[in-house]
Design a protein around this motif. Structure first.
Motif, mmCIF file in Angstrom:
data_model
loop_
_atom_site.group_PDB
_atom_site.id
_atom_site.type_symbol
_atom_site.label_atom_id
_atom_site.label_comp_id
_atom_site.label_asym_id
_atom_site.label_seq_id
_atom_site.Cartn_x
_atom_site.Cartn_y
_atom_site.Cartn_z
ATOM 1 N N LEU A 1 -7.158 8.033 -0.961
ATOM 2 C CA LEU A 1 -7.683 6.664 -0.943
ATOM 3 C C LEU A 1 -6.669 5.705 -0.328
ATOM 4 C CD1 LEU A 1 -9.916 4.598 -1.973
ATOM 5 C CD2 LEU A 1 -8.483 4.367 -4.013
ATOM 6 N N LEU A 2 -5.427 5.833 -0.760
ATOM 7 C CA LEU A 2 -4.370 4.936 -0.271
ATOM 8 C C LEU A 2 -3.984 5.255 1.169
ATOM 9 C CD1 LEU A 2 -2.369 4.924 -3.582
ATOM 10 C CD2 LEU A 2 -3.194 2.857 -2.448
ATOM 11 N N ALA A 3 -4.036 6.529 1.540
ATOM 12 C CA ALA A 3 -3.707 6.913 2.919
ATOM 13 C C ALA A 3 -4.790 6.463 3.896
ATOM 14 C CB ALA A 3 -3.510 8.420 3.002
ATOM 15 N N ARG A 4 -6.060 6.622 3.485
ATOM 16 C CA ARG A 4 -7.184 6.319 4.373
ATOM 17 C C ARG A 4 -7.547 4.840 4.412
ATOM 18 N NH1 ARG A 4 -10.678 11.565 2.224
ATOM 19 N NH2 ARG A 4 -9.431 13.153 3.315
ATOM 20 N N SER A 5 -6.898 4.048 3.592
ATOM 21 C CA SER A 5 -7.161 2.601 3.576
ATOM 22 C C SER A 5 -6.284 1.838 4.565
ATOM 23 C CB SER A 5 -6.926 2.042 2.164
ATOM 24 O OG SER A 5 -7.797 2.635 1.245
ATOM 25 N N ARG A 6 -5.448 2.555 5.262
ATOM 26 C CA ARG A 6 -4.494 1.902 6.167
ATOM 27 C C ARG A 6 -5.173 0.984 7.176
ATOM 28 N NH1 ARG A 6 -0.810 4.989 10.737
ATOM 29 N NH2 ARG A 6 0.109 3.108 11.637
ATOM 30 N N ARG B 1 0.842 -1.211 0.000
ATOM 31 C CA ARG B 1 0.000 0.000 0.000
ATOM 32 C C ARG B 1 0.872 1.253 0.000
ATOM 33 N NH1 ARG B 1 -1.414 3.818 3.521
ATOM 34 N NH2 ARG B 1 -0.168 2.823 5.149
ATOM 35 N N ILE B 2 1.901 1.268 0.823
ATOM 36 C CA ILE B 2 2.784 2.439 0.930
ATOM 37 C C ILE B 2 3.514 2.693 -0.393
ATOM 38 C CG2 ILE B 2 4.902 3.297 2.046
ATOM 39 C CD1 ILE B 2 3.855 1.806 4.614
ATOM 40 N N LYS B 3 3.919 1.620 -1.055
ATOM 41 C CA LYS B 3 4.588 1.753 -2.357
ATOM 42 C C LYS B 3 3.662 2.445 -3.359
ATOM 43 C CE LYS B 3 6.370 -0.965 -6.202
ATOM 44 N NZ LYS B 3 6.450 -2.321 -6.799
ATOM 45 N N TYR B 4 2.399 2.012 -3.416
ATOM 46 C CA TYR B 4 1.422 2.632 -4.312
ATOM 47 C C TYR B 4 1.147 4.080 -3.904
ATOM 48 C CZ TYR B 4 0.245 -1.834 -6.555
ATOM 49 O OH TYR B 4 0.292 -2.998 -7.273
ATOM 50 N N ARG B 5 1.150 4.344 -2.599
ATOM 51 C CA ARG B 5 0.861 5.701 -2.111
ATOM 52 C C ARG B 5 1.944 6.679 -2.549
ATOM 53 N NH1 ARG B 5 1.403 8.364 3.561
ATOM 54 N NH2 ARG B 5 0.166 10.232 3.257
ATOM 55 N N TRP B 6 3.211 6.259 -2.459
ATOM 56 C CA TRP B 6 4.305 7.129 -2.908
ATOM 57 C C TRP B 6 4.195 7.420 -4.402
ATOM 58 C CZ3 TRP B 6 6.778 10.227 0.016
ATOM 59 C CH2 TRP B 6 7.110 9.887 1.327
ATOM 60 N N GLU B 7 3.793 6.400 -5.151
ATOM 61 C CA GLU B 7 3.589 6.592 -6.598
ATOM 62 C C GLU B 7 2.467 7.599 -6.856
ATOM 63 O OE1 GLU B 7 2.874 2.741 -8.231
ATOM 64 O OE2 GLU B 7 4.936 2.051 -7.943
ATOM 65 N N ASN C 1 -3.619 -6.075 -7.084
ATOM 66 C CA ASN C 1 -2.537 -6.709 -6.333
ATOM 67 C C ASN C 1 -2.676 -6.497 -4.835
ATOM 68 O OD1 ASN C 1 -1.226 -7.901 -8.450
ATOM 69 N ND2 ASN C 1 0.323 -6.308 -8.690
ATOM 70 N N LEU C 2 -3.208 -5.335 -4.478
ATOM 71 C CA LEU C 2 -3.424 -5.040 -3.060
ATOM 72 C C LEU C 2 -4.512 -5.943 -2.488
ATOM 73 C CD1 LEU C 2 -2.207 -3.193 -0.973
ATOM 74 C CD2 LEU C 2 -3.837 -1.431 -1.603
ATOM 75 N N GLU C 3 -5.532 -6.221 -3.285
ATOM 76 C CA GLU C 3 -6.594 -7.152 -2.860
ATOM 77 C C GLU C 3 -6.025 -8.561 -2.699
ATOM 78 O OE1 GLU C 3 -11.126 -8.532 -4.071
ATOM 79 O OE2 GLU C 3 -9.844 -7.625 -5.593
ATOM 80 N N LYS C 4 -5.156 -8.957 -3.621
ATOM 81 C CA LYS C 4 -4.553 -10.286 -3.562
ATOM 82 C C LYS C 4 -3.686 -10.427 -2.296
ATOM 83 C CE LYS C 4 -2.989 -11.805 -7.514
ATOM 84 N NZ LYS C 4 -2.059 -12.054 -8.659
ATOM 85 N N ALA C 5 -2.929 -9.366 -1.990
ATOM 86 C CA ALA C 5 -2.084 -9.380 -0.788
ATOM 87 C C ALA C 5 -2.939 -9.408 0.475
ATOM 88 C CB ALA C 5 -1.179 -8.157 -0.782
ATOM 89 N N TYR C 6 -4.030 -8.634 0.490
ATOM 90 C CA TYR C 6 -4.942 -8.607 1.636
ATOM 91 C C TYR C 6 -5.554 -9.986 1.870
ATOM 92 C CZ TYR C 6 -9.125 -7.567 4.384
ATOM 93 O OH TYR C 6 -10.118 -7.578 5.351
ATOM 94 N N ASN C 7 -5.935 -10.671 0.787
ATOM 95 C CA ASN C 7 -6.523 -12.008 0.897
ATOM 96 C C ASN C 7 -5.502 -13.023 1.401
ATOM 97 O OD1 ASN C 7 -9.052 -11.179 0.035
ATOM 98 N ND2 ASN C 7 -8.618 -11.579 -2.123
ATOM 99 N N LEU C 8 -4.249 -12.868 0.994
ATOM 100 C CA LEU C 8 -3.185 -13.764 1.484
ATOM 101 C C LEU C 8 -3.015 -13.615 2.994
ATOM 102 C CD1 LEU C 8 -0.315 -13.547 -1.180
ATOM 103 C CD2 LEU C 8 -1.556 -15.603 -0.487
ATOM 104 N N SER C 9 -3.008 -12.373 3.458
ATOM 105 C CA SER C 9 -2.890 -12.101 4.894
ATOM 106 C C SER C 9 -4.089 -12.671 5.646
ATOM 107 C CB SER C 9 -2.777 -10.593 5.133
ATOM 108 O OG SER C 9 -2.753 -10.302 6.499
ATOM 109 N N GLY C 10 -5.289 -12.522 5.062
ATOM 110 C CA GLY C 10 -6.516 -13.036 5.681
ATOM 111 C C GLY C 10 -6.526 -14.549 5.778
ATOM 112 N N LYS C 11 -6.010 -15.223 4.759
ATOM 113 C CA LYS C 11 -5.956 -16.699 4.770
ATOM 114 C C LYS C 11 -5.032 -17.210 5.860
ATOM 115 C CE LYS C 11 -7.303 -17.563 -0.024
ATOM 116 N NZ LYS C 11 -6.878 -18.034 -1.368
ATOM 117 N N LEU D 1 -10.651 0.744 -3.752
ATOM 118 C CA LEU D 1 -9.213 0.454 -3.644
ATOM 119 C C LEU D 1 -8.843 -0.809 -4.415
ATOM 120 C CD1 LEU D 1 -6.500 1.209 -2.109
ATOM 121 C CD2 LEU D 1 -7.209 -0.499 -0.417
ATOM 122 N N PHE D 2 -9.627 -1.873 -4.202
ATOM 123 C CA PHE D 2 -9.294 -3.153 -4.821
ATOM 124 C C PHE D 2 -9.574 -3.165 -6.334
ATOM 125 C CE2 PHE D 2 -10.086 -5.295 -0.451
ATOM 126 C CZ PHE D 2 -8.802 -4.960 -0.063
#
Length: 314
Positions: A180-185, A141-147, A212-222, A206-207
């Motif tokens: 969007l990216l800042a408030r999704s933390r 998320r932070i990487k996308y936010r800097w972009e 990719n952020l949704e995919k990462a979030y789902n990995l963490s959730g699993k 956001l997703f």
């Protein structure tokens, strides 16, 4: 209120009323205090900062549940050699009676556990593993936010040069891409069933913008669900293997590092599924130490501070 000078009363308490001057551990209290009588079959080990970032290794008994009899040892520093040297002062027979020790994934903690409590099963705390997973999501998320910040700065720069109104994209919920990216933390820390209505709306946007952020979030959730389900160790092994495959397919570097970290501590991580023991008692005790420190507005005399802790929790 009682006509007593506060500073004078504190001085009298320390020098006379508290029996601090006759404390049998006073001479070495700044470096270590040990209470072998509080040693139980199940222990937790962690580190805590007393003052000015000075770290102490804290060994506590789970049976005491954060009350009297909790402190087994508090030792200055985290160097394994120094901590081991202090803990070996506890009688070997008492140390061999320890059957379980919960800890984080620090190499020094594992060495301390192995050398001082050879009969104990080491259990890597689940919350440290889950924390790494959520941090991996936040890194993306932070990487996308800097972009997004960089892109917005470029739009503003060009608009200023051309003397026109900058065209910054605003989504249906009123957020710009950067917002969007800042408030999704915080929503990325929570399970989707705990989102508020606004968070659910923000997550949908956001997703859709960042799959990719949704995919990462789902990995963490699993990974969280593997820990939350009351499964056998053998079943957990199978589910972790499937999770490892999904991590490899995702191609996320941060999750790949997490997978390798779990692999390096594989048996100790799986030991959680035997009795579902965590290091929560140690974290809770650390919070009590920090709260006590705040009430005293800092720690000047460490020996006296540890004496007062021992009165309450040893």
């Amino acid at each position: 209120m009682y006509g007593i000078n506060g500073k004078k009363f504190r001085r009298q308490y320390k020098k006379s009323l508290s029996e601090f001057k006759d404390w049998n551990q006073r001479s070495h209290a700044e470096d270590w205090i040990i209470f072998p009588e509080n040693c139980s079959e199940s222990l937790s080990i962690d580190e805590v900062a007393l003052s000015e970032g000075e770290l102490y290794t804290v060994l506590t008994s789970k049976i005491a549940r954060g009350k009297k009899g909790s402190i087994v040892a508090i030792i200055k520093g985290t160097k394994s050699e120094e901590v081991i040297d202090r803990l070996l002062k506890i009688n070997r027979k008492i140390r061999l009676n320890v059957k379980e020790l919960t800890l984080d994934m620090a190499g020094s903690m594992k060495l301390i556990a192995k050398r001082c409590f050879p009969s104990a099963i080491q259990v890597v705390d689940r919350f440290h593993v889950q924390k790494l997973a959520t941090e991996a999501v936040q890194e993306i998320r932070i990487k996308y936010r800097w972009e997004a910040i960089d892109t917005e700065n470029e739009i503003l720069k060009q608009a200023k040069a051309k003397r026109i109104k900058p065209e910054i994209q605003v989504f249906s919920n009123g957020d710009s891409r950067k917002q969007l990216l800042a408030r999704s933390r915080y929503l990325l820390y929570k399970s989707h069933d705990k989102w508020t209505k606004n968070q659910a709306e923000r997550a949908e946007i956001l997703f859709s913008e960042y799959p990719n952020l949704e995919k990462a979030y789902n990995l963490s959730g699993k990974l969280r669900r593997i820990y939350n389900q009351n499964t056998l160790k053998s079943v957990a092994m199978l589910k972790l293997a499937h999770w490892f495959n999904e991590v490899e397919e995702s191609g996320f570097k941060s999750f790949s590092i997490l997978k390798n970290t779990i692999t390096n501590h594989y048996n100790d991580t799986l030991n959680y599924f035997e009795k579902r023991s965590t290091n929560a008692s140690a974290e809770s005790f650390n919070a009590k130490i920090k709260n006590f420190r705040i009430q005293l507005r800092g720690v000047k005399d460490k020996a006296f501070f540890l004496f007062r802790l021992s009165k309450l929790f040893a």
